[in-house]
Write a protein that holds these residues in place. Structure first.
Motif, PDB file in Angstrom:
ATOM      1  N   TYR A  17      -5.149   1.492  15.658  1.00  0.00           N
ATOM      2  CA  TYR A  17      -5.556   0.508  16.673  1.00  0.00           C
ATOM      3  C   TYR A  17      -4.384   0.166  17.584  1.00  0.00           C
ATOM      4  N   ARG A  18      -3.186   0.151  17.014  1.00  0.00           N
ATOM      5  CA  ARG A  18      -1.998  -0.133  17.827  1.00  0.00           C
ATOM      6  C   ARG A  18      -1.769   0.982  18.843  1.00  0.00           C
ATOM      7  N   ALA A  61       0.836  -1.207   0.000  1.00  0.00           N
ATOM      8  CA  ALA A  61       0.000   0.000   0.000  1.00  0.00           C
ATOM      9  C   ALA A  61       0.870   1.256   0.000  1.00  0.00           C
ATOM     10  N   LYS A  62       1.959   1.203   0.753  1.00  0.00           N
ATOM     11  CA  LYS A  62       2.843   2.376   0.836  1.00  0.00           C
ATOM     12  C   LYS A  62       3.472   2.663  -0.534  1.00  0.00           C
ATOM     13  N   VAL A 104      -2.863   5.600   4.273  1.00  0.00           N
ATOM     14  CA  VAL A 104      -3.368   5.611   5.652  1.00  0.00           C
ATOM     15  C   VAL A 104      -3.345   4.187   6.197  1.00  0.00           C
ATOM     16  N   ASP A 105      -2.566   3.994   7.260  1.00  0.00           N
ATOM     17  CA  ASP A 105      -2.400   2.685   7.900  1.00  0.00           C
ATOM     18  C   ASP A 105      -3.309   2.660   9.134  1.00  0.00           C
ATOM     19  N   MET A 165      -6.128   3.207   1.831  1.00  0.00           N
ATOM     20  CA  MET A 165      -6.274   2.953   3.267  1.00  0.00           C
ATOM     21  C   MET A 165      -6.208   1.455   3.475  1.00  0.00           C
ATOM     22  N   ASP A 166      -5.349   1.000   4.396  1.00  0.00           N
ATOM     23  CA  ASP A 166      -5.299  -0.439   4.628  1.00  0.00           C
ATOM     24  C   ASP A 166      -5.752  -0.802   6.028  1.00  0.00           C
TER      25      ASP A 166
END
Ligand code: DC
Length: 228
Positions: free
Chosen positions: A37-38, A19-20, A31-32, A125-126
């Motif tokens: 969430y991490r 994705a990057k 957008v990761d 976005m992934d």
């Protein structure tokens, strides 16, 4: 109009690398969402909460503010104003994210932030639920996957390169457990959107998969008269 590309799939399929690179080639923002969430997982860990106590974790959600910035094209995640990018890539934080991302309060907290980014920019976005829940109208949806043994081997090699001592069996067991949890939770489970194109990195290299996604994005943009 801008383009929104959703990439979902299990851990270790190569989502963030692909994705990057695709975002760089298409000149859109990457957008990761896993990183968000991490960041929350890190907050709950630091607070010493029992991560399996949904009520306690949900009660702490309003104390957190996650924001995103970009430095030289790299996403930076800020947790209550602190840049936590360097702290969230550990196995422990990944586990905390996997457990706490199953709670509705945690997901609702990040949903608006993710949608807002896609309203303001062309994005790739992934995550796990981008094509199904966050951006159900995305112009292009990709389900990026790979055989579980291949994903485990990649994780194992990554950890070995960092000097972490573990075994392939141990890593494979963890990957299977993570898949199980991400796919079977009640709220926004990992699932292939009906209109997603499947890209399998068991048979494609990272470079080939990136090229496939960029070609699909360019084709879709042309069809719909969008700018990428
Ligand atoms: O992609 P990752 O390993 O950084 O994600 C960490 C965890 O966050 C993953 O196990 C599940 C959760 N996650 C999610 O529930 N929904 C997303 N859109 C992204 C990640």
């Amino acid at each position: 109009m801008s383009i929104r590309i959703a990439i979902d799939g299990p851990a270790g399929a190569g989502k963030s690398t692909i994705a990057k690179e695709a975002a760089r080639r298409l000149s859109v923002i990457y957008v990761d969402t896993g990183a968000m969430y991490r960041a929350l997982g890190l907050y709950f860990m630091r607070k010493g909460l029992d991560l399996h106590d949904e009520a306690a974790v949900s009660a702490a959600v309003p104390e957190t503010s996650v924001t995103i910035g970009f430095e030289a094209g790299e996403q930076q995640v800020l947790l209550n104003g602190e840049n936590v990018n360097g702290l969230i890539r550990t196995l422990e934080v990944g586990e905390a994210a996997s457990v706490t991302s199953s709670y509705g309060a945690v997901r609702a907290h990040l949903l608006e932030l993710q949608r807002d980014l896609a309203r303001r920019h062309s994005v790739i976005m992934d995550g796990r639920d981008i094509g199904t829940t966050v951006l159900p109208d995305a112009e292009l949806k990709i389900f990026l996957t790979a055989d579980v043994r291949i994903r485990a081997k990649r994780r194992f090699d990554e950890l070995a390169a960092k000097g972490v001592s573990t075994t392939l069996e141990q890593v494979e067991a963890e990957v299977r457990e993570r898949d199980e949890r991400d796919m079977n939770r009640a709220v926004s489970p990992l699932r292939q959107a009906e209109d997603a194109a499947v890209v399998d990195t068991s048979v494609l290299s990272i470079g080939e998969a990136t090229a496939v996604i960029c070609a699909l994005a360019n084709e879709r943009a042309k069809e719909r008269g969008l700018t990428v």
